[in-house]
Design an enzyme around this catalytic site. Structure first.
Site, short mmCIF file in Angstrom:
data_model
loop_
_atom_site.label_atom_id
_atom_site.label_comp_id
_atom_site.label_asym_id
_atom_site.label_seq_id
_atom_site.Cartn_x
_atom_site.Cartn_y
_atom_site.Cartn_z
CD GLU A 143 -2.51 1.21 2.74
OE1 GLU A 143 -3.47 1.99 2.84
OE2 GLU A 143 -2.10 0.50 3.68
CG HIS A 144 1.32 3.58 2.85
ND1 HIS A 144 0.52 2.86 3.72
CD2 HIS A 144 0.62 4.69 2.51
CE1 HIS A 144 -0.61 3.52 3.91
NE2 HIS A 144 -0.58 4.63 3.19
#
EC number: 1.1.1.23
Length: 440
Positions: free
Chosen positions: A336-337
């Site tokens: 996601e990040h």
């Protein structure tokens, strides 16, 4: 290799280890548990709201939020109340919200799709028309975990896209409204707001009631009941995504302060016990420094209990051969990040194919992206970055194909279409094209 060692604060893996791939797969494995009882409860609530409308909405709001009103119209939160909430915010908080909103708006304005056309030599025009959705519903969780940043990230792209009506729903347990969420709605350009939540709010937005208008798409995070309800109404309306636990993957060359990296790992691990924080680094001594920093900083964190479980069960410090290998592992994880905390981060970013958001360089902490950098913080989780993207303006716009065939073009295209249609045994298709051919 330590893996799920009961004594370890965080798992230690080494990419040279023969069991590395298996250990990494186990670490990444996350199956969103489809709790049958939650799914059935959501289905029952949705069916009831669809059948009885406002009456069902009032009953569920009284049962779950302990909020009793005589009439569903009393569930609407007037705009005057949002603006009063905005005016009552401490100046620093209001300025921070407004600064974040301005940055989010500036970034998303660059995403706006434009209608385009081109004309062929025979005068036939083809193209694509971009239009906004008519009405969008935004779910905002209530209670203690109220996230005004979520209002900005979901509402601003919708308004930039040109959505004329944006309807926010947010539960108000015991009738307590969250002023900062209402203030964020005022800043972000929300049009209407209702004090409803849970699967009943999703049902009201999907099917419409006498009071709550039906929308075309529902966005925003929620608890397990909200997620189950969104899954069930998908198809009747669009939805954004069903988000899994938060994730951060950090690639570091070993030259960023260890405390910075430890705190970056904490920033996701503190969300909940299923959140995932992983560091990839070719420098074993630096990994030891980060582990020491985790041990030193953890006791002082207010959410230390959550951090401990998250880091022990799903966190990892991984020794890799080099940064090229780190990038290859990152693509497999599709986080996601992704933080690339190195010299010349552009060099490594060029090797990344799958990540929701990429934070480049030592000063780009993931927290800045959550709140105010500008890009959206609604990102694909659970490896879905392999095939999906951050929330954006494009999620609130549709494309329609434009086809304007000239008389001359109809002669060429008509013959091609008729030939293909007859090959498929579809005579009316063929005739429809042939009727427009000039007779010899």
């Amino acid at each position: 290799m330590q893996y799920h060692d009961a004594m370890a604060l965080i798992n230690r893996l080494d990419s040279r280890d023969p069991g590395f791939k298996t250990a990494l797969s186990q670490l990444l494995a996350f199956e969103a548990e489809q709790d049958e009882s939650i799914d059935q409860a959501a289905a029952g609530i949705l069916a009831d709201v669809r059948r009885r409308g406002d009456a069902a909405l009032l009953e569920y709001t009284q049962r779950f939020d302990r909020l009793a009103v005589d009439d569903a119209t009393a569930l609407e939160i007037p705009q005057a109340d949002w603006h009063a909430a905005l005016d009552s915010l401490p100046a620093a908080q209001r300025q921070a919200l407004e600064a974040a909103a301005a940055r989010v708006r500036a970034y998303h304005e660059r995403q706006r799709g434009e209608t385009w056309t081109y004309t062929e030599a025979d005068g036939t025009m083809l193209g694509q028309q971009i239009t906004a959705l008519d009405r969008v519903g935004l779910y905002v969780p209530g209670g203690k975990a109220a996230y005004p940043s979520s209002v900005l990230m979901n509402a601003i792209p919708a308004k930039v896209a040109g959505v004329p009506e944006l309807i926010m729903v947010t539960p108000t347990p015991d009738g307590v409204r969250n002023p900062i969420v209402l203030a964020a709605a005022a800043i972000a350009g929300v049009d209407r707001a209702f004090a409803i939540g849970g699967a009943q709010a999703v049902g009201a937005l999907a099917y419409g009631t006498a009071t709550v208008p039906a929308v075309d798409k529902i966005v925003g995070p929620g608890n397990a009941y909200v997620a189950a309800a969104k899954r069930r109404v998908f198809g009747t309306v669009g939805i954004d995504m069903i988000a899994g636990p938060s994730e951060i993957l950090v690639i570091c060359d070993g030259k960023t302060p260890a405390d910075w990296i430890a705190m970056d790992l904490f920033s996701q691990a503190e969300h909940d016990e299923l959140a995932q924080s992983i560091l990839l680094c070719p420098d074993a001594a630096f990994l030891a420094e980060v582990e020491a920093a985790i041990e030193r900083l953890l006791p002082g964190m207010p959410r230390a209990d959550i951090l401990r479980v998250s880091l022990a069960n799903r966190g990892a410090l991984i020794l890799v051969r080099d940064l090229e290998e780190a990038c290859a592992i990152a693509n497999d994880i599709a986080p996601e990040h992704l933080e690339i905390s190195t010299e010349q981060p552009q060099r490594w970013t060029a090797l990344i194919r799958h990540a929701g958001a990429i934070f480049m360089g030592r000063y780009s902490s993931e927290a800045l992206g959550d709140y105010c950098a500008g890009p959206n913080h609604v990102l694909p989780t659970s490896r879905t970055a392999r095939f999906s993207s951050p929330l954006g303006v494009y999620d609130f716009q549709k494309r329609s194909s434009l086809i304007q065939v000239s008389r001359e073009g109809a002669q060429t295209l008509g013959r091609i279409a008729a030939e293909l249609a007859l090959g498929e045994g579809l005579q009316a298709h063929a005739a429809s094209a042939q009727y427009r051919l000039d007779q010899p």
